[in-house]
Structures are given as C-alpha cells and as structure tokens.
Design an enzyme around this catalytic site. Structure first.
Site, mmCIF file in Angstrom:
data_model
loop_
_atom_site.group_PDB
_atom_site.id
_atom_site.type_symbol
_atom_site.label_atom_id
_atom_site.label_comp_id
_atom_site.label_asym_id
_atom_site.label_seq_id
_atom_site.Cartn_x
_atom_site.Cartn_y
_atom_site.Cartn_z
ATOM 1 N N LYS A 1 7.142 -15.080 0.502
ATOM 2 C CA LYS A 1 5.708 -15.217 0.818
ATOM 3 C C LYS A 1 4.866 -14.615 -0.318
ATOM 4 C CE LYS A 1 6.017 -10.911 3.473
ATOM 5 N NZ LYS A 1 6.061 -10.312 4.829
ATOM 6 N N MET B 1 -12.625 -3.920 -15.219
ATOM 7 C CA MET B 1 -12.194 -5.255 -14.819
ATOM 8 C C MET B 1 -11.154 -5.827 -15.782
ATOM 9 S SD MET B 1 -14.490 -8.661 -14.167
ATOM 10 C CE MET B 1 -15.416 -8.074 -12.771
ATOM 11 N N ARG C 1 1.959 -5.985 16.708
ATOM 12 C CA ARG C 1 0.988 -6.866 16.050
ATOM 13 C C ARG C 1 1.144 -8.250 16.658
ATOM 14 N NH1 ARG C 1 2.375 -6.363 9.733
ATOM 15 N NH2 ARG C 1 4.174 -7.451 10.607
ATOM 16 N N TYR D 1 -16.635 3.856 -17.657
ATOM 17 C CA TYR D 1 -17.653 3.821 -16.600
ATOM 18 C C TYR D 1 -17.723 5.148 -15.864
ATOM 19 C CZ TYR D 1 -18.088 -1.264 -16.956
ATOM 20 O OH TYR D 1 -18.328 -2.536 -17.387
HETATM 21 C C1 LIG Z 1 7.352 -9.651 4.805
HETATM 22 C C2 LIG Z 1 8.344 -9.712 5.912
HETATM 23 C C3 LIG Z 1 9.696 -9.434 5.673
HETATM 24 C C4 LIG Z 1 10.209 -8.887 4.357
HETATM 25 O O1 LIG Z 1 9.905 -7.518 4.292
HETATM 26 P P1 LIG Z 1 10.328 -6.626 3.011
HETATM 27 O O2 LIG Z 1 9.920 -5.255 3.392
HETATM 28 O O3 LIG Z 1 9.577 -7.162 1.872
HETATM 29 O O4 LIG Z 1 11.801 -6.790 2.868
HETATM 30 C C5 LIG Z 1 10.592 -9.624 6.717
HETATM 31 N N1 LIG Z 1 10.164 -10.036 7.938
HETATM 32 C C6 LIG Z 1 8.860 -10.284 8.199
HETATM 33 C C7 LIG Z 1 8.467 -10.707 9.563
HETATM 34 C C8 LIG Z 1 7.915 -10.118 7.207
HETATM 35 O O5 LIG Z 1 6.625 -10.341 7.485
#
Ligand SMILES: *Cc1c(COP(=O)(O)O)cnc(C)c1O
Length: 357
Positions: free
Chosen positions: A34, A301, A130, A253
């Site tokens: 992802k 930036m 969640r 800055y």
């Molecule tokens: C992002 C995610 C993972 C992977 O987690 P890592 O800590 O990056 O290994 C696994 N399961 C779910 C549901 C996630 O959202």
C-alpha cells in the site's frame, strides 16, 4: 538535474522477503504494498515480488486497480474493502479479495450481482477498535457468507495487532488468543501478523502473514532486537553550497539556530516538499561523505542545512545520505518525532526514484 534521488534496491526487498519467510516458514506471505509500496514505487516493487509471493495487499480499491492496469496478475487483498456495490462485481472480475470489516460491506457482497464469486476475508475487531466485526456479529456473518453463491470458499479470519512493536505489552497475547478462538469456532484460516508480529510474536504467525515495513528493510520494533534487514531505499543528495558563519550568525527561517562559534554550513537540496520531515530537530543526523553531521536550522521546502564544522575537507559536490543503508530512517524519524513509516510513505512525487538490482 538536481542531485537528490531515492535509490531503491529491489534485490534488498527480495532478500528481506526471504528473511521474512525464514522467520515464519509455515505461513504464506501476503506482501503489503500500500501507499506506493511505502514510498518505494508500487509497480516496480510488485514486479520484483510477483513471482515470489502468492498475493499482495493494498489499502484501497484504486491502489488495486492501478496494479491490474500495470499488468500485475496476482490476487490482491483490499484491506479496507469496498465502498460501493459496483466494486463487488469489479473485484470478482479482477480477482481482488475483499476485506469485510462491517455489516454494510457484508450486505453489499451478499446482494451484489457478480458473474463470478468473490474472495473475501473477514476482519474481526479484537482490540484495535478502528475497523472490524465484533464477536456478536460473526456467527451470522460467517453463516450467510458461507451460504452465499457470491462468495468463494476459503474465507480467512483476519485481525490486526495494535501493540506488537512493544514486546512487554500484554495486548498482543490477548489479540492472538481471541483471533484463534474465533477462527476455530468458525473453521476459518487465520491472518494476524504484521511485521512486528512476524519479528516479535511467533505465536501470531498463521496461515497468512501480512508483512509491510520489514520488506523495505527496517524494523518496526521499539527494541533493537530483530533480524538483520537491509534498508531498500537510500535517500541521496549532494552539498550544493558551503559557507562560513561567524559566532552570532543565525541560520534559515526564523533564525532558529545560531552559530555559537565560527561554523561551516552546507546546504542540501531536499526539503519538506520532498517529504523530508520539517520537524526534524537540530542535531538530526545526516551523512556527508559517510560522516555523521548534525542538521541545523529549520528544514525549508526545498533545502536543509548541516553543520560541516567537523569536516575540514567537505565541499560542494560531496555525496550526502539522508537515510538508507548507513543511516536508519528510524533514527531520522526519532529526531523528527515520527516513525520511519511516515517518512517513507510521505515521500512525494517530486523525488525521482532510481532502481538497482
Ligand atoms: C499496513 C498493514 C499491514 C502491514 O503492517 P507493517 O507494520 O507495515 O508490517 C498489515 N495489515 C494491515 C491490516 C495493514 O493495514
């Protein structure tokens, strides 16, 4: 061209995959790619891993579509499932697996008109609070899904660990126990372990593990323990300017850093528009010619400054590593009050990625 780039070693990702496999040899690996493969470039990473894992996972539907459009053919789990009924038919057609985390999502699958049955995982809330179905909903959900012609056989019960990066936290043991109890009650395969589960909690290994962060070569654990992973990304740049400050000169800055004695300052062309964290504090380590020097002043930036006073010969054109194989992104993150995940996933499109094998 600006000298800043993220150099990604695809073979390091494959090696990390093998390390992951050795830690949990009984489990199938669903590689989590992802968020643009945690900033590493999702298409390149998917191509590297597609013959080495049985499935991928992404967060959202559009991320899965992007992979199919690029010709990736493996099953892809969509961790947050669908938001519309049309998504269900498309998922069946495209061989996406849908995580079902709510009654609404379950209903959507049951009522969809699909040409072929869709593969589903059932997400149970075992404490993260969640997403996920609660225990009292599962009986009914499991029965109606297994009876539905819309659903493929082989459903998996999935839950997500909230505290697995802390080995002293009792929460993980409870989540493992709950998940296993539910899976055996409904006769389902299990998926529980993320990277921290794989590294720190062998009891969480199950039919499917879901590593993300560790594939990219960094450990999510709070403690130092864990396997020797290989950071896949090196964020590289060069010194583009060197100047001499006198005692009392302020820098950048807000003039938040002031030279207490004569100082030699180097400027590096990477900033928060690239994803370098603006909250990186004075003293955040940066490697110049392989030597650690402290970041000084505010990250802007498009550039940041380092104190080169200790490096007599440092000059314009010298190579810089912001994080990578010799400087852990976790350490940079610590200095910026964040985690390595946020830095990697937050890399913007302005940073060119280059790939090596
Ligand atoms: C992002 C995610 C993972 C992977 O987690 P890592 O800590 O990056 O290994 C696994 N399961 C779910 C549901 C996630 O959202």
């Amino acid at each position: 061209m600006r000298p800043t780039k993220a150099s990604v070693s695809l073979s390091a990702i494959s090696e990390n995959l093998e390390i992951t496999r050795r830690l949990a040899p009984q489990s199938k690996i669903m590689a989590v790619i992802k968020a643009n493969a945690y900033g590493h470039g999702v298409i390149e990473v998917a191509r590297e891993l597609q013959n080495k894992v049985p499935a991928f996972a992404v967060a959202f539907f559009d991320e899965a579509v992007q992979l199919r459009d690029a010709g990736i053919e493996l099953p892809i789990l969509i961790l947050q499932g669908t938001t519309t009924k049309a998504d269900v038919a498309e998922a069946a057609a495209k061989d996406f697996c849908l995580m079902l985390h709510s009654r609404q999502q379950v209903e959507r699958v049951l009522r969809a008109s699909t040409a072929a049955p869709v593969s589903v995982w059932i997400k149970a809330d075992t404490g993260m609070h969640r997403l996920g179905l609660v225990e009292s909903e599962l009986q009914d959900v499991c029965e109606s899904l297994s009876a539905s012609a819309n659903v493929q056989a082989g459903m998996v019960l999935c839950s997500h660990l909230a505290c697995a990066d802390e080995l002293s936290n009792p929460m993980t043991r409870q989540q493992i126990k709950r998940t296993r109890m539910l899976a055996s009650k409904y006769g389902l395969d299990v998926s529980l372990a993320n990277s921290a589960g794989i590294i720190g909690w062998p009891q969480s290994h199950a039919e499917w593990n879901r590593p993300g962060y560790m594939l990219y070569g960094n450990s999510p654990m709070h403690s130092q323990q864990g396997p020797a992973l290989i950071p896949a990304m090196s964020m590289e740049s060069e010194i583009i300017s060197v100047r001499q400050l006198e005692a009392g000169d302020g820098l950048g800055y807000g003039q938040t850093w002031m030279a207490s004695k004569a100082a030699k300052i180097g400027t590096i062309p990477i900033g928060y528009a690239d994803g370098y964290p603006r909250h990186a504090a004075n003293g955040t380590p940066v490697l110049v010619n392989g030597h650690r020097v402290p970041l000084v002043g505010r990250v802007s930036m498009d550039m940041l400054s380092v104190d080169l006073s200790g490096l007599e010969h440092a000059d314009v054109g010298d190579p810089v590593e912001l994080w990578g194989t010799r400087l852990s992104v976790n350490e940079v993150a610590l200095s910026a009050s964040t985690i390595g995940y946020e830095i990697l996933a937050g890399l913007t499109g302005r940073v060119p990625r280059s790939y090596t094998n």
